[in-house]
Design a protein around this motif. Structure first.
Motif, PDB file in Angstrom:
ATOM      1  N   VAL A 215       0.786  -1.252  -0.011  1.00 21.78           N
ATOM      2  CA  VAL A 215       0.079  -0.166  -0.056  1.00 21.78           C
ATOM      3  C   VAL A 215       0.719   1.231  -0.044  1.00 21.78           C
ATOM      4  CG1 VAL A 215      -1.575   1.383   1.417  1.00 21.78           C
ATOM      5  CG2 VAL A 215      -1.753  -1.275   1.049  1.00 21.78           C
ATOM      6  N   TRP A 216       1.792   1.319   0.743  1.00 22.13           N
ATOM      7  CA  TRP A 216       2.982   2.405   0.778  1.00 22.13           C
ATOM      8  C   TRP A 216       3.579   2.636  -0.666  1.00 22.13           C
ATOM      9  CZ3 TRP A 216       7.597   4.045   0.104  1.00 22.13           C
ATOM     10  CH2 TRP A 216       8.170   5.182   0.625  1.00 22.13           C
ATOM     11  N   VAL A 217       4.056   1.702  -1.204  1.00 20.17           N
ATOM     12  CA  VAL A 217       4.790   1.772  -2.476  1.00 20.17           C
ATOM     13  C   VAL A 217       3.545   2.306  -3.475  1.00 20.17           C
ATOM     14  CG1 VAL A 217       5.778   0.512  -4.137  1.00 20.17           C
ATOM     15  CG2 VAL A 217       6.308  -0.109  -1.905  1.00 20.17           C
ATOM     16  N   LEU A 218       2.283   1.398  -3.458  1.00 20.65           N
ATOM     17  CA  LEU A 218       1.163   2.295  -4.442  1.00 20.65           C
ATOM     18  C   LEU A 218       1.188   3.631  -4.188  1.00 20.65           C
ATOM     19  CD1 LEU A 218      -0.949   1.728  -6.435  1.00 20.65           C
ATOM     20  CD2 LEU A 218      -2.356   0.960  -4.522  1.00 20.65           C
ATOM     21  N   PHE A 219       0.837   4.134  -2.946  1.00 22.86           N
ATOM     22  CA  PHE A 219       0.454   5.652  -2.573  1.00 22.86           C
ATOM     23  C   PHE A 219       1.665   6.280  -3.060  1.00 22.86           C
ATOM     24  CE2 PHE A 219      -3.158   5.237   0.414  1.00 22.86           C
ATOM     25  CZ  PHE A 219      -3.890   4.487  -0.110  1.00 22.86           C
ATOM     26  N   PRO A 271      12.076   3.535   8.767  1.00 22.20           N
ATOM     27  CA  PRO A 271      11.739   2.399   9.453  1.00 22.20           C
ATOM     28  C   PRO A 271      11.093   1.355   8.596  1.00 22.20           C
ATOM     29  CG  PRO A 271      10.340   4.491   9.612  1.00 22.20           C
ATOM     30  CD  PRO A 271      11.773   5.052   8.921  1.00 22.20           C
ATOM     31  N   ILE A 272      10.555   1.685   7.458  1.00 22.24           N
ATOM     32  CA  ILE A 272       9.852   0.591   6.818  1.00 22.24           C
ATOM     33  C   ILE A 272      11.067  -0.437   6.310  1.00 22.24           C
ATOM     34  CG2 ILE A 272       8.502   0.142   4.437  1.00 22.24           C
ATOM     35  CD1 ILE A 272       7.193   2.802   4.974  1.00 22.24           C
ATOM     36  N   LEU A 273      12.072  -0.023   5.746  1.00 21.77           N
ATOM     37  CA  LEU A 273      13.352  -0.807   5.460  1.00 21.77           C
ATOM     38  C   LEU A 273      13.632  -1.750   6.598  1.00 21.77           C
ATOM     39  CD1 LEU A 273      15.290   1.570   3.082  1.00 21.77           C
ATOM     40  CD2 LEU A 273      13.654  -0.247   2.430  1.00 21.77           C
ATOM     41  N   SER A 293       2.457  -1.818  10.993  1.00 17.55           N
ATOM     42  CA  SER A 293       1.404  -1.809  10.038  1.00 17.55           C
ATOM     43  C   SER A 293       0.762  -0.313  10.151  1.00 17.55           C
ATOM     44  CB  SER A 293       0.342  -2.667  10.482  1.00 17.55           C
ATOM     45  OG  SER A 293       0.755  -4.357  10.172  1.00 17.55           O
ATOM     46  N   LEU A 294       0.547   0.061  11.412  1.00 20.61           N
ATOM     47  CA  LEU A 294       0.019   1.368  11.807  1.00 20.61           C
ATOM     48  C   LEU A 294       0.893   2.341  11.170  1.00 20.61           C
ATOM     49  CD1 LEU A 294      -2.408   2.883  13.052  1.00 20.61           C
ATOM     50  CD2 LEU A 294      -0.945   2.974  15.146  1.00 20.61           C
ATOM     51  N   TYR A 295       2.185   2.445  11.169  1.00 22.70           N
ATOM     52  CA  TYR A 295       3.082   3.414  10.773  1.00 22.70           C
ATOM     53  C   TYR A 295       3.026   3.208   9.194  1.00 22.70           C
ATOM     54  CZ  TYR A 295       7.135   5.468   9.270  1.00 22.70           C
ATOM     55  OH  TYR A 295       8.347   6.466   8.540  1.00 22.70           O
ATOM     56  N   VAL A 296       3.109   2.222   8.624  1.00 18.53           N
ATOM     57  CA  VAL A 296       2.855   2.244   7.163  1.00 18.53           C
ATOM     58  C   VAL A 296       1.716   2.626   6.521  1.00 18.53           C
ATOM     59  CG1 VAL A 296       2.903   0.502   5.105  1.00 18.53           C
ATOM     60  CG2 VAL A 296       4.584   0.085   7.030  1.00 18.53           C
ATOM     61  N   LEU A 297       0.828   2.539   7.128  1.00 21.82           N
ATOM     62  CA  LEU A 297      -0.688   2.976   6.671  1.00 21.82           C
ATOM     63  C   LEU A 297      -0.775   4.473   6.694  1.00 21.82           C
ATOM     64  CD1 LEU A 297      -3.038  -0.046   7.353  1.00 21.82           C
ATOM     65  CD2 LEU A 297      -2.113   0.863   5.039  1.00 21.82           C
ATOM     66  N   LEU A 298      -0.465   4.939   8.101  1.00 20.77           N
ATOM     67  CA  LEU A 298      -0.415   6.277   8.269  1.00 20.77           C
ATOM     68  C   LEU A 298       0.446   7.005   7.379  1.00 20.77           C
ATOM     69  CD1 LEU A 298      -0.734   6.350  12.323  1.00 20.77           C
ATOM     70  CD2 LEU A 298      -2.449   6.871  10.496  1.00 20.77           C
ATOM     71  N   PHE A 320       5.721   9.339  14.856  1.00 20.75           N
ATOM     72  CA  PHE A 320       5.852   9.451  16.437  1.00 20.75           C
ATOM     73  C   PHE A 320       6.171   7.773  16.760  1.00 20.75           C
ATOM     74  CE2 PHE A 320       1.320   7.867  16.239  1.00 20.75           C
ATOM     75  CZ  PHE A 320       1.437   6.881  17.139  1.00 20.75           C
ATOM     76  N   LEU A 321       5.738   7.009  15.781  1.00 22.16           N
ATOM     77  CA  LEU A 321       6.030   5.572  16.138  1.00 22.16           C
ATOM     78  C   LEU A 321       7.734   5.142  15.633  1.00 22.16           C
ATOM     79  CD1 LEU A 321       2.814   4.288  14.587  1.00 22.16           C
ATOM     80  CD2 LEU A 321       3.182   3.962  16.860  1.00 22.16           C
ATOM     81  N   ILE A 322       8.217   5.993  15.057  1.00 19.97           N
ATOM     82  CA  ILE A 322       9.713   5.629  14.691  1.00 19.97           C
ATOM     83  C   ILE A 322      10.422   5.202  15.750  1.00 19.97           C
ATOM     84  CG2 ILE A 322      11.627   6.450  13.485  1.00 19.97           C
ATOM     85  CD1 ILE A 322       9.931   7.976  11.512  1.00 19.97           C
ATOM     86  N   PRO A 323      10.651   5.622  16.879  1.00 17.37           N
ATOM     87  CA  PRO A 323      11.506   5.281  17.797  1.00 17.37           C
ATOM     88  C   PRO A 323      11.223   3.892  18.317  1.00 17.37           C
ATOM     89  CG  PRO A 323      11.034   7.355  18.264  1.00 17.37           C
ATOM     90  CD  PRO A 323      10.286   7.125  17.304  1.00 17.37           C
TER      91      PRO A 323
END
Length: 360
Positions: A215-219, A271-273, A293-298, A320-323
């Motif tokens: 989804v992240w790549v598509l967006f 953080p995705i990598l 998953s929450l991070y990726v979608l947001l 805010f989720l990265i750390p």
């Protein structure tokens, strides 16, 4: 202190928090243990000192005319003076919050101190509920040194307050009455949390092993091809009931950088990598899957409006989720060889990005 500007205070925080992260990183690298799940390298009780000092620092940051903090001071003073004409665009939850604080004090600096205390407490509560004692101080220090944290405590205060309230209930693994009520309070404080809450509920019910990376790549592709269209389409939601947010979309802030921001994109993809890599190495944890998953979608939805001025305000709803994403796998087991060097290196990268952007 009056000779310093709010930007000076931002620099103090950026340099100070980076120095703290550097000392923590050095302590981790010099540690002879491969993992430190039992004995804290730094006592987690130090977090309470940071909590109190951070709230004092945020509360006493200079207030410059026409800044967001100046507007919040005016709202609070209007409630003290019962001047309802200045409160037309104040969301109900934030209005009630101001009324409650005004019942105890009519001093703006005390109002900002209490607000900052709640803001910091939300993160600290989540960390204490999620991480072992040996990691709590480390994660909290990394949190305060990350990009966007300072701005949400001193500038985008209402959004920061709403996000902090959300974090008091974020660790819930199921959709419960407690989570629903907490999410409702957060939304009433700032409507942008509606987006976070909906995605969080979706992830709780329909999470996937691939964590929606497709989804992240598509967006990202859609943002590159149709970015201006999405900015117009989501404009009504992004307008946050005040003239300042309208100006973000109407380009009145001409001095602010707009357009497709490569630096923010690079920061967002790290953080995705990392999450993808750590899972390829065999790390499996249901709570990590949730926050990842929450991070990726947001972050994917933020890509659609990446061209909006002040887009970091929207991006921080995922940032805010990265750390947590970077440190959580290491807190559970030995996930990688030379794990202490990984932790120290990732901490320094996060803090350095904040320092670099803050000092531009």
């Amino acid at each position: 202190m009056e000779s310093y500007t709010s930007h000076d205070w931002l620099l103090f925080w950026a340099y100070g928090s980076f120095a703290l992260v550097f000392l923590y990183s050095l302590r981790i690298v010099l540690n002879k243990q491969i993992a430190f799940n039992t004995v804290p390298l730094i006592p987690y009780q130090f977090n309470y000192f940071i909590l109190f000092f951070g709230a004092l620092f945020f509360a006493n940051e200079p207030i410059e005319m026409y800044s967001d903090k100046w507007n919040y001071q005016n709202i609070f003073n209007s409630i003290i003076d019962n001047n309802t004409t200045k409160l037309m665009n104040t969301e109900s939850g934030f209005y009630i919050y101001n009324k409650i604080i005004a019942f105890f004090t009519n001093t703006p600096v005390v109002y900002f101190f209490i607000t900052a205390l709640i803001y910091l407490s939300g993160y600290l509560y989540f960390i204490h509920k999620t991480f072992a004692p040996s990691y709590r101080s480390l994660v909290f220090v990394l949190m305060i040194a990350a990009l966007g944290f300072y701005g949400y405590g001193t500038n985008t205060i209402r959004q920061g307050l709403a996000l902090s309230v959300f974090m008091f209930f974020f660790m819930e693994k199921k959709i419960s009455l407690k989570l629903i009520l907490g999410s409702l309070i957060a939304i009433l404080l700032h409507k942008s949390l509606l987006f976070v809450v909906v995605v969080n509920f979706f992830v709780i019910k329909y999470n996937r092993k691939d964590n929606f990376i497709f989804v992240w790549v598509l967006f990202l592709v859609l943002s590159i091809l149709l970015g201006d269209t999405f900015v117009s389409f989501f404009g009504d939601f992004l307008i946050d009931s005040d003239a300042r947010m309208n100006s973000y979309l109407n380009d009145e802030f001409e001095s602010y950088e707009s357009g497709f921001k490569i630096n923010f994109l690079v920061y967002s993809i790290l953080p995705i990598l990392f999450g993808w890599y750590i899972k390829r190495k065999g790390f499996e944890d249901s709570f990590f899957d949730k926050i990842f998953s929450l991070y990726v979608l947001l972050n994917a939805f933020w890509l659609l409006v990446i061209r909006v001025p002040f887009t970091d305000r929207f991006a921080y709803l995922s940032w805010f989720l990265i750390p947590f994403i970077f440190i959580y796998p290491f807190s559970k087991n030995k996930s990688l060889p030379n794990q202490n060097f990984w932790i120290a290196g990732l901490m320094l990268i996060i803090a350095f990005v904040n320092l670099l952007i803050s000092t531009k």
